[in-house]
Design an enzyme around this catalytic site. Structure first.
Site, short mmCIF file in Angstrom:
data_model
loop_
_atom_site.label_atom_id
_atom_site.label_comp_id
_atom_site.label_asym_id
_atom_site.label_seq_id
_atom_site.Cartn_x
_atom_site.Cartn_y
_atom_site.Cartn_z
N LYS A 75 0.85 -1.18 0.00
CA LYS A 75 0.00 0.00 0.00
C LYS A 75 0.89 1.24 0.00
O LYS A 75 1.97 1.23 0.61
CB LYS A 75 -0.89 -0.04 1.25
CG LYS A 75 -1.96 1.04 1.35
CD LYS A 75 -2.84 0.80 2.58
CE LYS A 75 -3.94 1.82 2.74
NZ LYS A 75 -4.80 1.53 3.90
N SER A 150 -9.66 1.48 2.90
CA SER A 150 -8.80 2.28 2.06
C SER A 150 -7.74 1.47 1.29
O SER A 150 -7.16 1.99 0.35
CB SER A 150 -8.08 3.32 2.91
OG SER A 150 -7.25 2.69 3.87
N SER A 174 -9.87 -1.01 6.99
CA SER A 174 -9.25 -0.72 5.68
C SER A 174 -8.55 -1.89 5.01
O SER A 174 -8.21 -1.80 3.84
CB SER A 174 -8.27 0.44 5.81
OG SER A 174 -8.96 1.67 5.80
#
Ligand SMILES: [Zn+2]
Lengths: 484, 483
Positions: A75, A150, A174
């Site tokens: 990420k 996310s 997330s």
């Protein structure tokens, strides 16, 4: 089977048997990216040459660890020396991290190859990856839908077979929510289990790094590689995590699994609920005992979360001011204007909303009514879990109340977006561990995966892995691939 | 109307630790800008603080030395404000659970300014509000068209000591800082040099009519860089406020900057609004369980200057003025005690240290650690003089030579032939020789002219080239003459 369709574990075995090289794997994934990225947009930054060079270096060296030669996506909020780390924000455009996050160091030590950086909601603030300042990522099961967020880029990349596995971060769901939306496995470890050093902070008391993978065993493989105490993160737990190898394949006989009454009430879609109840029955068949438990303060979780997370975020994001790195407004007339314009230009709407909210709840005159109240509510929510875990070994819930929603559907209504995390948020507030794995499909124009969330007590990752593995082995959901 | 001043101090102390407060960067000064930095003290995205235990220990030690209550648990908080010298735009500090609450400092007379010591009547006790730990900020440098920030100092451990408004005069502030500085040096807490910024002091000062309970408007003064500077700044500011008050004016609550060259305080252009620091607990750090290590710190509390002075006087017989000079410098007092331990005459050692050693070191521009004379060597010199082997004026001469060459006292005495002859046989032989050639005088003495013995003693001394012990010569002659 094509190389990009491998799981991480299978790739590990293939490399060990010298059937493939790390370079072969990286090339296969790069080719897959070329094929599907135009539809999915999971990745923000891939330095193909650097990844290939790392892979060749691994191929030339003796096996170095359990992930030897395995490409892993990250990420975009995890620091890698020399690589961009933008958190999908304009304000960090041009910034390259000068150091490795602890999890990155650990991945390198385990032999992994860093594949590239996955899209995300800006500063991890969002549940759809639509707040990314670069572009929205699409759900591999239906490109008209959000991959969740996310860590939506990481989940989509794994689901679309662009990566065997990825690391994401989970502050209120997330990792788990996009895992559920994209039909992969996502783990939020116990708070403190994995070092946060090098993870760009959203809400420090809630953030945890965890793996997104194609199956439960891959999640265990990555978790083993990244967990453990780190002197650079003083909130990291001092005791060593349990060895998961004994948990896998052990079955669930004798375990008590709780279904929380409050999670099956309003907002949940009927077929999603049905998938989760079927999963519970399956586990019962496998020898577990199902009991009803209560988490009475559940209804306060979302409000509590948005007070505490935004309060911490308002301070954590204060450092992005144009003084030392990242975006800086041009030709400001004085210091205050530089701060104001840099941040106005650099942050997106959702990030600004949360900074303002967080600043407000900490302000004189409001601090007690909001921040202190939320701290008390957090204590009550933690207490709920303590009491529930006195009655059961783990808790089963849906990961999300609905399957993946359409892009744009919730962008105009922050509250609806916040409610997408209603089943995951309380776990972060409690600091417990949880895993999401596929437990069926529902039809909304297309076929969409549904996630089962297994919540375990603090530091009992082996329990939730044991349950998740037993369920996964008894079902065939992981065989399904998105229609790409 | 008569007015009095009410003063409270906020003292910041840079702690003497190897590394910074929350990272492994060196805690030293003078390096080129931004060379002692890392992701943590630069506030880079993703970096996390990890607390420096030594800094916690030194702060707790200070609390114990000052008689404060050490909290069983303390925590860190974030103090939020935007400024380029705060890398994260929040400072990690301690808000509602500091390491230490309360405590006090007694001001001994000798720590007042020399010219004010006579007027000190009673020893004043200054109460402390609290002592806490925080991280230092960076240093801004303003150039013509830009501002640069040096983060070398950012994140250095900084201890803040806050007093009650118990001080009443610039001289008391001077005495407080001098006394505190000595305590900090004794504890090895800080080098506490105000000119190097290791000790910084902001003063809150107001004036009110004597007999009025209520405090006047508080003015904060900053930018003093010596203890006497604090005294001058306060004297000026108090005078200014009293003038305003006497002329019926209103004193504005504000922050004023001391300008040492101008000898005056000036109001600071304050466009910043009233700060709301939005304190909240630092989520990156766990609460500190002080209880688990405080006993170890308790055992490390050193004897403080006031107690040491008492002991040097009472137990070792050191004179008061010598004792004051010695305890004013822990290193010097330690050196003295090492020397005194080798002899019975501690005050003799003290005299040499306070008068001769300090003078010679000063003249040579040398610090104590470079003293050519070791403590034990000075002890040996004092013993030589006490045993009567050299006279006191010879001892001074030997000391000078020891300082010059670093050689031992007895070596110098022998080489210079200084040693008094105390050998009875040798003295007896010399006496016989003198008596033999002074028959007339011997006769006179035997008839009663006892005074003439002095003349004979002189002759014996002369024959011994001054080395004979005069008392022994006198005794030997009298014995031989039968008087
Ligand atoms: Zn540093």
């Amino acid at each position: 089977m094509k190389l990009h369709e491998f799981t991480a574990s299978r790739a590990v075995a293939a490399i060990r048997r010298c059937e493939v090289s790390s370079e072969d794997l990286v090339r296969a994934l790069l080719a897959r990216m070329e094929a599907v990225e135009p539809q999915i947009s999971a990745m923000l930054h891939v330095d193909a040459e650097a990844a290939l060079a790392e892979a060749r270096a691994r191929d030339a060296a003796p096996p170095s660890g359990p992930l030897h030669g395995i490409p892993i996506a990250l990420k975009d909020n995890l620091s890698v020396r020399g690589q961009p780390c933008t958190c999908a924000s304009r304000i960090l455009r041009g910034y390259r991290a000068p150091y490795d996050a602890t999890v990155v160091e650990k991945l390198r030590r385990a032999g992994a190859v860093l594949l590239g950086r996955a899209n995300m909601d800006e500063f991890a603030m969002g549940s759809s990856t639509e707040t990314s300042s670069v572009r929205a990522t699409r759900n591999p099961w239906d490109p008209a839908r959000a991959p969740g967020g996310s860590s939506g880029g990481a989940a989509a990349a794994v689901a679309a077979r662009e990566a065997f596995a990825a690391l994401g971060s989970d502050t209120g769901g997330s990792i788990r929510q996009p895992a559920a939306f994209c039909g992969c496995v996502g783990l939020k470890p116990t708070y403190g289990r994995v070092s946060r050093y090098g993870l760009v902070a959203f809400a420090s008391s809630l953030d945890q790094i965890g793996p997104l993978t194609r199956d439960v065993r891959d999640a265990a493989l990555l978790f083993n590689a990244i967990a453990g105490h780190d002197p650079h993160d003083s909130t990291s737990l001092s005791d060593a995590p349990a060895d998961l190898s004994s948990a896998l394949g052990r079955g669930v006989r004798g375990l008590k699994l709780g279904l929380p009454r409050e999670y099956f009430l309003k907002g949940i879609e009927r077929d999603v609920e049905e998938s989760v109840r079927r999963a519970a029955r399956e586990l019962e068949k496998l020898g577990a005992e199902i009991v009803e438990v209560s988490l009475p303060h559940t209804e306060y979780a979302v409000a509590t979360y948005y007070v505490l997370a935004t309060a911490e975020a308002s301070a954590n994001l204060a450092r992005f001011d144009g003084v030392r790195y990242g975006h800086r407004a041009e030709k400001p007339s004085d210091l205050l204007e530089m701060y104001g314009r840099t941040r106005a230009e650099g942050f997106g709407a959702e990030v600004k909303r949360r900074i303002i909210l967080g600043t407000y709840v900490l302000s004189r005159g409001y601090h007690d009514a909001y921040y202190l109240h939320a701290q008390k509510a957090r204590t009550l929510i933690r207490g709920d879990f303590q009491q529930a875990f006195a009655r059961c070994d783990a808790i089963l819930t849906p990961t999300t109340p609905t399957p993946a929603f359409k892009l744009g559907e919730k962008m105009q209504d922050p509250l609806q977006m916040y409610l997408a995390d209603i089943f995951t948020i309380a776990v972060n507030l409690a600091g417990a561990c949880a895993i999401s794995l596929p437990c069926g499909f529902v039809v909304r124009e297309t076929t969409l995966p549904v996630g089962l969330q297994i919540i375990g007590p603090w530091m009992r990752e082996e329990t939730i892995f044991r349950i998740a593995d037993a369920y996964e082995q008894a079902t065939a959901w992981r065989e399904e691939a998105p229609p790409l | 109307m008569n007015y009095e001043a009410v003063i409270g101090l906020e003292v910041h102390v840079q702690l003497r630790t190897r590394t910074k407060m929350f990272c492994a960067c060196a805690n030293t000064f003078g390096a080129p800008p931004n060379t002692q930095t890392c992701p943590v003290c630069l506030g880079l995205p993703g970096a996390l603080p990890s607390p420096n235990f030594e800094a916690l220990r030194l702060t707790a030690l200070t609390g114990l030395m000052l008689g404060g209550a050490i909290a069983p648990r303390c925590k860190f908080d974030r103090k939020n404000y935007f400024y380029p010298d705060v890398s994260k735009n929040y400072q990690i500090s301690q808000y509602d659970l500091p390491i230490c609450v309360g405590g006090e400092l007694v001001l001994p007379r000798e720590n007042y300014p020399k010219d004010a010591q006579k007027t000190v009547e009673e020893s004043r006790r200054i109460r402390l509000v609290r002592i806490h730990l925080e991280e230092d900020v960076a240093k801004s440098f303003h150039f013509e068209a830009a501002t640069g920030v040096d983060f070398n100092r950012a994140g250095a451990p900084l201890m803040e000591i806050v007093t009650q408004p118990d001080l009443r005069s610039p001289e008391e502030a001077f005495a407080f800082l001098s006394t505190l500085r000595l305590v900090l040096l004794y504890g090895g807490v800080s080098d506490a040099d105000m000119e190097k910024g290791q000790l910084r002091c902001d003063c809150n000062v107001s004036v009110r009519p004597v007999d009025q309970e209520e405090l006047g408007a508080k003015v904060e003064i900053k930018n003093m860089n010596s203890i006497s500077g604090v005294r001058r700044a306060l004297a000026h500011e108090i005078e200014r406020q009293m003038d305003v008050a006497r002329n019926g004016g209103r004193i504005a609550q504000e922050t004023r900057r001391w300008d040492e060259a101008a000898g005056a305080t000036f109001g600071m252009r304050s466009k910043e609004m009233a700060h709301d620091y939005r304190y909240f607990p630092e989520p990156d750090l766990l609460p500190v369980v002080v209880d688990s290590w405080i006993d170890e710190v308790r055992r490390a509390v050193p004897e403080l200057p006031v107690a040491r002075k008492e002991r040097l006087m009472r137990r070792l017989g050191v004179g008061e003025s010598n004792a004051e000079v010695l305890v004013a410098d822990r290193e010097l007092a330690d050196w003295f005690e090492k020397a005194a331990a080798t002899t019975k005459n501690a005050n003799g050692v003290a005299n040499f240290v306070v008068n001769d050693l300090l003078r010679e070191l000063g003249a040579a521009g040398k610090p104590l650690v470079e003293s050519p004379i070791a403590p034990e060597a000075l002890g040996a010199l004092v013993d030589l003089a006490d045993a009567g082997r050299i006279s006191s004026s010879q001892a001074k001469e030997v000391f000078a030579e020891m300082f010059r060459s670093g050689r031992a006292a007895d070596e110098i005495v022998v080489e210079r032939g200084m040693e008094q002859v105390s050998d009875t046989d040798a003295i007896g032989k010399l006496c016989d020789e003198v008596l033999a050639v002074n028959a007339a005088m011997v006769a006179q003495i035997r008839e009663g002219n006892v005074k003439a013995v002095g003349n004979l003693v002189g002759q014996v001394m002369k024959r011994s080239q001054g080395k004979a012990n005069p008392a022994m010569v006198n005794a030997a002659l009298k014995e031989k003459l039968g008087i």
